[in-house]
Design an enzyme around this catalytic site. Structure first.
Site, PDB file in Angstrom:
ATOM      1  N   GLU A 109      11.574   2.460   0.889  1.00 51.43           N
ATOM      2  CA  GLU A 109      12.572   1.572   0.690  1.00 51.43           C
ATOM      3  C   GLU A 109      12.347   0.864  -0.766  1.00 51.43           C
ATOM      4  O   GLU A 109      13.329   0.241  -1.192  1.00 51.43           O
ATOM      5  CB  GLU A 109      12.708   0.468   1.593  1.00 51.43           C
ATOM      6  CG  GLU A 109      11.585  -0.743   1.515  1.00 51.43           C
ATOM      7  CD  GLU A 109       9.965  -0.302   1.804  1.00 51.43           C
ATOM      8  OE1 GLU A 109       9.862   0.966   2.162  1.00 51.43           O
ATOM      9  OE2 GLU A 109       9.137  -1.310   1.898  1.00 51.43           O
ATOM     10  N   CYS A 164       3.835   2.317   6.119  1.00 45.57           N
ATOM     11  CA  CYS A 164       2.734   1.475   5.679  1.00 45.57           C
ATOM     12  C   CYS A 164       2.092   1.158   7.116  1.00 45.57           C
ATOM     13  O   CYS A 164       1.300   2.112   7.655  1.00 45.57           O
ATOM     14  CB  CYS A 164       3.207   0.396   4.855  1.00 45.57           C
ATOM     15  SG  CYS A 164       1.851  -0.343   3.958  1.00 45.57           S
ATOM     16  N   LEU A 165       1.771  -0.217   7.453  1.00 49.41           N
ATOM     17  CA  LEU A 165       1.022  -0.695   8.558  1.00 49.41           C
ATOM     18  C   LEU A 165       1.671   0.105   9.659  1.00 49.41           C
ATOM     19  O   LEU A 165       0.819   0.528  10.548  1.00 49.41           O
ATOM     20  CB  LEU A 165       1.285  -2.079   8.638  1.00 49.41           C
ATOM     21  CG  LEU A 165       0.379  -2.718   9.820  1.00 49.41           C
ATOM     22  CD1 LEU A 165      -1.123  -2.523   9.606  1.00 49.41           C
ATOM     23  CD2 LEU A 165       0.647  -4.180   9.918  1.00 49.41           C
ATOM     24  N   GLN A 191      -0.098   3.329   9.719  1.00 52.22           N
ATOM     25  CA  GLN A 191      -1.515   3.107  10.093  1.00 52.22           C
ATOM     26  C   GLN A 191      -1.503   3.010  11.814  1.00 52.22           C
ATOM     27  O   GLN A 191      -2.536   3.279  12.480  1.00 52.22           O
ATOM     28  CB  GLN A 191      -2.070   1.848   9.527  1.00 52.22           C
ATOM     29  CG  GLN A 191      -2.612   2.001   7.940  1.00 52.22           C
ATOM     30  CD  GLN A 191      -2.606   0.819   7.301  1.00 52.22           C
ATOM     31  OE1 GLN A 191      -2.714  -0.195   7.615  1.00 52.22           O
ATOM     32  NE2 GLN A 191      -2.879   1.106   5.820  1.00 52.22           N
ATOM     33  N   PHE A 238      -5.769  -0.477   3.293  1.00 47.91           N
ATOM     34  CA  PHE A 238      -6.452   0.358   4.389  1.00 47.91           C
ATOM     35  C   PHE A 238      -5.883   1.862   4.186  1.00 47.91           C
ATOM     36  O   PHE A 238      -4.674   2.186   3.770  1.00 47.91           O
ATOM     37  CB  PHE A 238      -6.336  -0.170   5.602  1.00 47.91           C
ATOM     38  CG  PHE A 238      -7.211  -1.512   5.751  1.00 47.91           C
ATOM     39  CD1 PHE A 238      -8.483  -1.637   6.142  1.00 47.91           C
ATOM     40  CD2 PHE A 238      -6.577  -2.542   5.153  1.00 47.91           C
ATOM     41  CE1 PHE A 238      -8.960  -2.716   6.304  1.00 47.91           C
ATOM     42  CE2 PHE A 238      -7.076  -3.881   5.602  1.00 47.91           C
ATOM     43  CZ  PHE A 238      -8.519  -3.895   5.886  1.00 47.91           C
ATOM     44  N   ASN A 282       1.639  -0.217  -1.390  1.00 49.12           N
ATOM     45  CA  ASN A 282       0.937  -1.623  -1.144  1.00 49.12           C
ATOM     46  C   ASN A 282       0.240  -1.492   0.175  1.00 49.12           C
ATOM     47  O   ASN A 282       0.561  -1.979   1.277  1.00 49.12           O
ATOM     48  CB  ASN A 282       2.005  -2.791  -0.929  1.00 49.12           C
ATOM     49  CG  ASN A 282       1.166  -3.818  -0.693  1.00 49.12           C
ATOM     50  OD1 ASN A 282       0.019  -4.062  -0.785  1.00 49.12           O
ATOM     51  ND2 ASN A 282       2.028  -4.898   0.031  1.00 49.12           N
ATOM     52  N   GLY A 329      -2.590  -7.156   6.363  1.00 48.10           N
ATOM     53  CA  GLY A 329      -4.032  -7.225   6.772  1.00 48.10           C
ATOM     54  C   GLY A 329      -4.547  -5.827   7.345  1.00 48.10           C
ATOM     55  O   GLY A 329      -4.219  -4.817   7.247  1.00 48.10           O
ATOM     56  N   GLY A 344       3.358  -4.393   7.219  1.00 44.78           N
ATOM     57  CA  GLY A 344       2.864  -5.685   7.527  1.00 44.78           C
ATOM     58  C   GLY A 344       1.541  -5.715   6.845  1.00 44.78           C
ATOM     59  O   GLY A 344       0.730  -5.091   6.263  1.00 44.78           O
ATOM     60  N   HIS A 403       6.185   3.172   0.526  1.00 38.87           N
ATOM     61  CA  HIS A 403       7.507   2.383   0.625  1.00 38.87           C
ATOM     62  C   HIS A 403       8.594   3.150   0.187  1.00 38.87           C
ATOM     63  O   HIS A 403       9.014   3.015  -0.794  1.00 38.87           O
ATOM     64  CB  HIS A 403       7.154   1.184   0.013  1.00 38.87           C
ATOM     65  CG  HIS A 403       6.266   0.194   0.696  1.00 38.87           C
ATOM     66  ND1 HIS A 403       6.719  -0.636   1.840  1.00 38.87           N
ATOM     67  CD2 HIS A 403       4.820   0.057   0.615  1.00 38.87           C
ATOM     68  CE1 HIS A 403       5.632  -1.312   2.210  1.00 38.87           C
ATOM     69  NE2 HIS A 403       4.426  -0.845   1.744  1.00 38.87           N
TER      70      HIS A 403
END
Lengths: 501, 382
Positions: B360, B274-275, B278, B319, B316, B248, B246, B358
């Protein structure tokens, strides 16, 4: 994994004399290998019959043999060096690295295996073993292997009679078809049939000429798009793509004679990743344990079908280009991998901080253009085909394809400053045209249809003579993307010409 | 038509306009992938960002309806060196410019993307303003400067599907891309395996290829919005939980961290990307920090510290999880070989693992696809 400590001396076979198809790129790769392995403390034994090479300078090897690269001679060298190692009280063994000296080195190494020389003296082959070289080099074994791992190859069939031939042709279902009679010298009696009538004649003749009355019928890939992948693999089975290459000239022209571009320009990510996966599947199936391989693909322009054409289980001509195009020293790293290092243990020469286990990403375009010398070979047929005819090449880097192409054309040293519009005349056969003359359509068509050294310039002549991109595509099968790029160069030429005072 | 891209440091890039006649602010970031611009444009993780490609020639193969990672492109703007004047690929259905125009996204081409990328590498990510309309350079720079940036902003709420849904019940959207072969006119796709493991996927801006991959590995995927609570997720009786990628700043997603903390306590197997990684890092008690210029591209080497294998991965993220803030029952099992930052975490005693990259792909290499099978295996053995 640290480097192997059981090795004392490494025998490197060079590529011998410079010939068409095997030039100084193998001096480049061999020299890199000598340096890389010597740096690691191994004793380097080099054999190369060509004294006009960098690698035969005394400083690159501990012992340099300028001797014929024949199995007999290399066997004597192995015998002598085995003795020498005994005298030196060497603890480690003698190994042979055959993958950096082109086809000559590979063939010589295979001959040494067949003669039993390597077994006799206990010499191990590093980089690629004999079975892997065999699988990569024997067309029939390679093709079956590809099918067995689920990859696509040109459809083909064997026939012993005319009826069977027709059935195979029916099965393949489209022309043109390639006919190869079995066991004829130099492929006599083979050819390409573009329609049913030609096929009947060629099949009958092929069956007659073949001593075993057998022909191989294969679908033709003429006009398909051609791609190459430079792959690296280490002992832990880490695989990376060093460079992807797209050929400007479609299938039918030897890669060495094609204008080639890195990276690939006209594939979507979905297609590119399938090609990447296939490249790894090939290097694993063939069994090249460490080092580089070059894998060639053909892609149908209308439906994307992707077939494997061939693989080179060694550092190849394209490797030198890929090394310079990406900054990734393929031969040097291949040599280090062969003695046991892993990709993530070797530093990347460019960044000096990050490891070699990455895939170079380019923010530029690299174009290679072959250099021909037909003027020196009056007897040679200047039509380009599957036998390599170029004697050199120029490579250039630019931020756009147009920039790199223009720079590469200028670098050819054929007296041109680019695609045209440089005020120089054009000599075609016995005729001389001024730079901005419009050439006869009939002449242009002819020179576009059959591949030749000047074809790229004839695309300019065609665009200036009013040929459309689609028309040029139909005549050349060169991808429309490349043709439009050339058209943009010609458009600028026209603009400049129109603005002249 | 002229276009410009202004940065908060006062620099302005002038170029040609393509795509929509529009303007927008975003964090300017660069992606090093040489293929896959359509997948990048449609990845919801790029919400709030203006993307530039280091690969100079873009648009060569056009766009098609299959290579999408969500329902629309999400970038605030697209900045490239040279847009192809022609589309040349058998799969193409439209040109990149028409596609962006249709979705109201401004594009700029003909700028020195190498200079731009170098600036971002030295200065770190910069806020920017892109416009394909008539605007002065001064005003554009002022717009870039006044944009508040994406730190501290919740972009997840703008890209999550608002209602729960079951992914691809008819099995029509989950097949991997295939090429025609040999004698067959068209490839006949192998049937998908039965969807026999029910899971709940938290959608923080999930890429479709994650859903496709999950389905291809036999998961029946119930997607829930990012704001779903642990109780809501568990009401579907899932055998496992998936946490998506996701956009931001991960530090403002208190609601998501709370839900994941409850799920960790529940003991249900969890896999995050990814997000999602985090958020898991924070739920474990760790902290995230902003990378200087992020990892965006398809050539990032990741080392699995336990097996020693190196995967080339698609990444990608801007953070990362700070390993020093993690509790002792969480292991860093994967690192990025370029800068040694955390790329994967594994819980020592619970069935939880996550990766910053990622698996995928799409775009990018398939080296990490086996992680989906690993998730399945983990659930099977739990």
């Amino acid at each position: 994994m640290p480097k192997r400590t059981d090795i004392h001396s490494v025998l490197i076979i060079g590529a011998g004399p410079i010939i068409i198809g095997q030039a100084c790129e193998f001096d480049y790769s061999g020299t890199q290998a000598c340096k890389a392995l010597r740096e690691e403390g191994y004793r380097i034994i080099l054999v190369n019959s060509n004294p006009a090479t960098i690698m035969t300078d005394p400083e690159f090897a501990d012992r340099t043999y300028i001797e014929p690269i024949t199995p007999e001679c290399v066997e004597k060298i192995i015998a002598r060096e085995t003795e020498e190692m005994r005298r030196l009280g060497a603890k480690g063994r003698l190994v042979l690295l055959p993958t950096l000296g082109g086809q000559t080195a590979l063939n010589t190494a295979m001959a040494l295996v067949k003669r039993g020389t390597l077994d006799k003296y206990g010499v191990e082959m590093i980089g690629a073993n004999a079975a892997a070289i065999q699988r990569g080099e024997d067309r029939r074994i390679f093709k079956d292997l590809m099918l067995s791992i689920g990859l696509d190859v040109p459809v083909s069939g064997v026939a012993d009679t005319l009826e069977e031939s027709r059935a195979v042709a029916e099965k393949i279902g489209r022309f043109p078809l390639i006919i190869r009679p079995a066991f004829t010298l130099g492929g006599t009696g083979g050819g390409i049939a573009y329609n049913r009538e030609e096929f009947e004649v060629m099949a009958r003749r092929g069956l007659e000429l073949s001593p075993v009355s057998e022909i191989l019928i294969e679908e033709s890939l003429l006009g398909w798009k051609e791609f190459e992948m430079e792959v690296m693999r280490d002992k832990a089975d880490n695989c990376v793509i060093i460079c992807s290459i797209e050929n400007f000239d479609p299938m039918g022209v030897h890669t060495g004679d094609s204008i080639t571009v890195a990276p690939i320009q006209t594939l979507t990510d979905k297609e590119y990743q399938i090609m990447r996966d296939a490249s790894f599947a090939v290097i694993r199936a063939v069994g090249v344990e460490t080092g580089g391989s070059n894998i060639q693909f053909a892609v149908h322009p209308d439906n994307g079908r992707m077939v494997i054409i061939e693989m080179n289980p060694r550092v190849s001509r394209s490797s030198a280009l890929a090394s310079k195009a990406t900054g990734f020293p393929i031969a040097k790293i291949a040599a280090k991998l062969a003695v046991g290092y892993l990709l993530d243990e070797i530093k990347n020469d460019i960044t000096r901080e990050t490891p070699a286990s990455f895939e170079p990403t380019l923010d530029y375009v690299v174009t290679k253009i072959p250099r021909f010398a037909f003027e020196k070979f009056a007897q040679a047929d200047p039509t380009l085909n599957t036998q390599m005819k170029s004697v050199g090449e120029a490579m250039a880097i630019g931020r756009t394809f147009k920039e790199s192409l223009q720079k590469a054309l200028r670098s050819l040293e054929i007296g041109r400053h680019g695609l045209g519009g440089d005020g120089r005349h054009w000599r075609i056969g016995n005729d001389v045209y001024q730079d901005r003359d419009i050439l006869p359509r009939e002449l242009i068509s002819r020179r576009l249809t059959s591949p030749n050294a000047e074809r790229i310039f004839f695309i300019r002549h065609a665009l200036r003579a009013g040929f459309g991109v689609e028309e040029i595509f139909q005549l050349t099968k060169i991808d429309r993307w490349f043709l439009v790029q050339l058209k943009e160069i010609v458009d600028v030429e026209e603009e400049l010409a129109a603005s002249e005072p | 038509m002229n276009a410009l891209l202004a940065l908060e440091d006062g620099s302005v890039f002038h170029g040609r306009a393509f795509g929509a006649s529009a303007e927008g602010c975003g964090e300017v970031c660069f992606n090093t992938s040489m293929t896959g611009y359509q997948e990048i444009l449609t990845d919801p993780s790029y919400k709030g960002q203006i993307v530039t490609m280091t690969c100079p020639l873009i648009g060569n193969y056009g766009v098609n309806s299959a290579d999408v990672e969500s329902w629309q492109p999400h970038v605030a703007g697209f900045a490239i060196r040279e847009l192809s004047p022609v589309v040349s690929n058998w799969r193409a259905q439209s040109s990149l410019s028409d596609y962006l125009a249709h979705h109201g996204i401004p594009g700029i081409d003909g700028i020195d993307t190498r200079a731009l990328t170098k600036k971002l590498r030295v200065r770190g990510a910069l806020n920017g303003f892109i416009s394909t309309r008539a605007i002065s350079a001064e005003e554009a720079v002022a717009r870039a400067k006044s944009w508040p940036g994406l730190v501290g902003v919740d972009y997840v709420k703008t890209v999550t599907h608002p209602k729960p849904f079951l992914w691809d019940e008819a099995d029509t959207q989950s097949q991997g891309f295939q090429l025609p072969r040999g004698l067959a006119a068209a490839a006949i796709p192998a049937p998908l395996p039965p969807a026999d493991i029910p899971i709940v996927a938290f959608d923080y801006g999930m890429k479709y290829n994650i859903l496709r991959r999950l389905r291809q590995h036999g998961f029946k995927v119930q997607v829930v919005p990012a704001t779903a609570t642990a109780a809501e997720a568990l009401s579907y009786k899932p055998a496992g939980i998936f946490l998506s990628n996701g956009p931001g700043d991960p530090a403002v997603l208190g609601y998501a961290v709370r839900a994941v903390r409850d799920l960790i306590d529940n003991g249900v197997p969890i896999f995050g990307i990814c997000l999602g990684h985090q958020i898991l890092g924070q739920a474990f008690g760790g902290k995230t920090f902003k990378l200087k210029f992020g990892h965006r591209g398809a050539n990032q080497p990741v080392k699995d510290l336990e097996s020693g294998r190196v995967e080339i991965t698609s990444q990608n993220h801007g953070f990362a999880v700070d390993p020093a803030t993690l509790p002792s029952d969480v292991v860093v099992d994967r690192i990025n070989l370029n800068d040694q930052t955390v790329e994967g975490l594994r819980h020592k005693t619970r069935n939880i693992f996550c990766v910053q990259y990622h698996p995928e792909a799409s775009p990018g290499p398939h080296d990490s696809t086996p992680l989906f099978a690993q998730f399945r295996e983990m659930i099977r053995n739990s």
